[in-house]
Design a protein around this motif. Structure first.
Motif, PDB file in Angstrom:
ATOM      1  N   GLU A 116      -2.844  -3.082 -17.179  1.00  0.00           N
ATOM      2  CA  GLU A 116      -1.441  -2.667 -17.226  1.00  0.00           C
ATOM      3  C   GLU A 116      -0.694  -3.050 -15.951  1.00  0.00           C
ATOM      4  N   GLY A 117      -1.451  -3.533 -14.945  1.00  0.00           N
ATOM      5  CA  GLY A 117      -0.814  -3.935 -13.695  1.00  0.00           C
ATOM      6  C   GLY A 117      -0.746  -2.865 -12.640  1.00  0.00           C
ATOM      7  N   LEU A 118      -1.469  -1.761 -12.823  1.00  0.00           N
ATOM      8  CA  LEU A 118      -1.422  -0.671 -11.853  1.00  0.00           C
ATOM      9  C   LEU A 118      -2.257  -1.003 -10.620  1.00  0.00           C
ATOM     10  N   SER A 119      -1.801  -0.561  -9.461  1.00  0.00           N
ATOM     11  CA  SER A 119      -2.551  -0.704  -8.223  1.00  0.00           C
ATOM     12  C   SER A 119      -3.635   0.366  -8.151  1.00  0.00           C
ATOM     13  N   ASN A 120      -4.544   0.231  -7.167  1.00  0.00           N
ATOM     14  CA  ASN A 120      -5.591   1.239  -6.999  1.00  0.00           C
ATOM     15  C   ASN A 120      -4.987   2.619  -6.763  1.00  0.00           C
ATOM     16  N   GLN A 121      -3.929   2.668  -5.943  1.00  0.00           N
ATOM     17  CA  GLN A 121      -3.283   3.958  -5.655  1.00  0.00           C
ATOM     18  C   GLN A 121      -2.661   4.559  -6.921  1.00  0.00           C
ATOM     19  N   GLU A 122      -2.028   3.718  -7.727  1.00  0.00           N
ATOM     20  CA  GLU A 122      -1.418   4.209  -8.971  1.00  0.00           C
ATOM     21  C   GLU A 122      -2.469   4.674  -9.962  1.00  0.00           C
ATOM     22  N   ILE A 123      -3.587   3.947 -10.034  1.00  0.00           N
ATOM     23  CA  ILE A 123      -4.698   4.367 -10.911  1.00  0.00           C
ATOM     24  C   ILE A 123      -5.239   5.713 -10.451  1.00  0.00           C
ATOM     25  N   ALA A 124      -5.414   5.868  -9.138  1.00  0.00           N
ATOM     26  CA  ALA A 124      -5.932   7.124  -8.589  1.00  0.00           C
ATOM     27  C   ALA A 124      -5.025   8.298  -8.956  1.00  0.00           C
ATOM     28  N   ARG A 125      -3.703   8.097  -8.841  1.00  0.00           N
ATOM     29  CA  ARG A 125      -2.771   9.180  -9.189  1.00  0.00           C
ATOM     30  C   ARG A 125      -2.825   9.505 -10.677  1.00  0.00           C
ATOM     31  N   LYS A 126      -2.922   8.489 -11.501  1.00  0.00           N
ATOM     32  CA  LYS A 126      -2.924   8.701 -12.958  1.00  0.00           C
ATOM     33  C   LYS A 126      -4.187   9.433 -13.410  1.00  0.00           C
ATOM     34  N   LEU A 127      -5.322   9.109 -12.766  1.00  0.00           N
ATOM     35  CA  LEU A 127      -6.595   9.703 -13.174  1.00  0.00           C
ATOM     36  C   LEU A 127      -6.952  10.949 -12.364  1.00  0.00           C
ATOM     37  N   HIS A 128      -6.086  11.297 -11.380  1.00  0.00           N
ATOM     38  CA  HIS A 128      -6.329  12.475 -10.547  1.00  0.00           C
ATOM     39  C   HIS A 128      -7.661  12.374  -9.808  1.00  0.00           C
ATOM     40  N   VAL A 129      -7.939  11.187  -9.255  1.00  0.00           N
ATOM     41  CA  VAL A 129      -9.123  10.982  -8.429  1.00  0.00           C
ATOM     42  C   VAL A 129      -8.685  10.309  -7.141  1.00  0.00           C
ATOM     43  N   SER A 130      -9.610  10.137  -6.196  1.00  0.00           N
ATOM     44  CA  SER A 130      -9.279   9.494  -4.932  1.00  0.00           C
ATOM     45  C   SER A 130      -9.256   7.975  -5.096  1.00  0.00           C
ATOM     46  N   THR A 131      -8.573   7.306  -4.162  1.00  0.00           N
ATOM     47  CA  THR A 131      -8.564   5.839  -4.175  1.00  0.00           C
ATOM     48  C   THR A 131      -9.968   5.297  -3.975  1.00  0.00           C
ATOM     49  N   ALA A 132     -10.760   5.984  -3.158  1.00  0.00           N
ATOM     50  CA  ALA A 132     -12.150   5.552  -2.934  1.00  0.00           C
ATOM     51  C   ALA A 132     -12.946   5.576  -4.232  1.00  0.00           C
ATOM     52  N   THR A 133     -12.707   6.594  -5.071  1.00  0.00           N
ATOM     53  CA  THR A 133     -13.399   6.673  -6.359  1.00  0.00           C
ATOM     54  C   THR A 133     -12.988   5.515  -7.259  1.00  0.00           C
ATOM     55  N   VAL A 134     -11.684   5.188  -7.259  1.00  0.00           N
ATOM     56  CA  VAL A 134     -11.214   4.047  -8.053  1.00  0.00           C
ATOM     57  C   VAL A 134     -11.890   2.764  -7.584  1.00  0.00           C
ATOM     58  N   LYS A 135     -11.975   2.561  -6.268  1.00  0.00           N
ATOM     59  CA  LYS A 135     -12.612   1.361  -5.723  1.00  0.00           C
ATOM     60  C   LYS A 135     -14.073   1.275  -6.147  1.00  0.00           C
ATOM     61  N   THR A 136     -14.754   2.427  -6.178  1.00  0.00           N
ATOM     62  CA  THR A 136     -16.154   2.449  -6.615  1.00  0.00           C
ATOM     63  C   THR A 136     -16.275   2.015  -8.071  1.00  0.00           C
ATOM     64  N   HIS A 137     -15.400   2.543  -8.934  1.00  0.00           N
ATOM     65  CA  HIS A 137     -15.419   2.155 -10.344  1.00  0.00           C
ATOM     66  C   HIS A 137     -15.145   0.663 -10.498  1.00  0.00           C
ATOM     67  N   ILE A 138     -14.186   0.138  -9.732  1.00  0.00           N
ATOM     68  CA  ILE A 138     -13.856  -1.285  -9.820  1.00  0.00           C
ATOM     69  C   ILE A 138     -15.026  -2.142  -9.351  1.00  0.00           C
ATOM     70  N   ASN A 139     -15.641  -1.757  -8.232  1.00  0.00           N
ATOM     71  CA  ASN A 139     -16.805  -2.507  -7.739  1.00  0.00           C
ATOM     72  C   ASN A 139     -17.925  -2.520  -8.775  1.00  0.00           C
ATOM     73  N   ASN A 140     -18.139  -1.378  -9.423  1.00  0.00           N
ATOM     74  CA  ASN A 140     -19.202  -1.280 -10.429  1.00  0.00           C
ATOM     75  C   ASN A 140     -18.904  -2.167 -11.641  1.00  0.00           C
TER      76      ASN A 140
END
Length: 227
Positions: free
Chosen positions: A175-199
């Motif tokens: 959808e074009g969302l940044s890591n920060q925007e994904i974190a806000r939408k999913l109510h998790v930290s940016t670090a958690t989003v980065k972990t999911h992306i790396n995985n």
């Protein structure tokens, strides 16, 4: 109960496979009013056995454990020992574990950074017949139930061993969302989003976000925009 009378202590079993975490939770609960820790289990199988032996009021249940995970242990406990309530205590407030746990019969759901007061409220809530959900979990649950725009995977089974949460993150990348925007939408930290992306990058061989978008559409994980 007369005014000023102390309620009967809630008898609690703690289930967590990490010894340090389990002992820390037991120590914290020992300091809380109205809670008596009667047992501690290192996995779901042991948790089920302790419930059968001790008939506690509540089990504080970790989800990711060997032999028998928290979801399956919750299902068995609620089927075999309906007098015992289950409050899930886990690291991330994510849908991947939240909804299976609730469907299995958990009445409460807390993240492991919950404070003592929050734990006591959750335990008391489930014993009185209410749901013991932390505010962030309630928000996530209501959002999931009421928001038709939440990205939904199209494929019946995710490819390359992707988890439901990784597919959700991938859809938001598409959808074009940044890591920060994904974190806000999913109510998790940016670090958690980065972990999911790396995985998910490691599992799929994706090298960048542009490839991630192409992969998501090619695998049918998201629908192309209309128009």
């Amino acid at each position: 109960m007369t005014e000023g009378a102390e309620p009967k202590p809630a008898r609690v079993v703690v289930a967590d496979d990490q010894t340090v975490v389990r002992e820390g939770i037991v120590m914290l609960l020992g300091l809380l009013p109205g809670i008596e820790v009667v047992g501690a289990a290192g996995d779901g199988e042991e948790a089920v056995e302790l419930v059968a032996e001790l008939a506690p009021d509540v089990v504080l249940m970790d989800l990711r454990m060997p032999r028998c995970d928290g979801v399956e242990a919750t299902r068995r406990i609620r089927a075999e020992h309906p007098g015992t309530q289950v409050v899930v205590l886990t690291t991330f407030a994510d849908d991947e574990s939240l909804f299976p746990a609730l469907k299995a019969g958990a009445r409460g759901y807390l993240t492991k950074d919950a404070g003592g007061d929050e734990i006591v409220r959750a335990v008391r809530s489930v014993l009185s017949g209410d749901a013991g959900l932390s505010p962030s979990i309630q928000r996530r649950l209501l959002e999931r139930l009421s928001d038709p725009e939440q990205p939904q995977p199209v494929a019946a089974e995710a490819p390359d061993g992707l988890t439901a949460r990784e597919v959700e993150v991938l859809a938001l990348i598409a959808e074009g969302l940044s890591n920060q925007e994904i974190a806000r939408k999913l109510h998790v930290s940016t670090a958690t989003v980065k972990t999911h992306i790396n995985n998910l990058f490691a599992k799929t061989g994706i090298k960048d976000r542009a490839q991630a978008v192409r992969y998501a559409y090619a695998k049918g994980l998201v629908r192309p925009p209309m128009g």
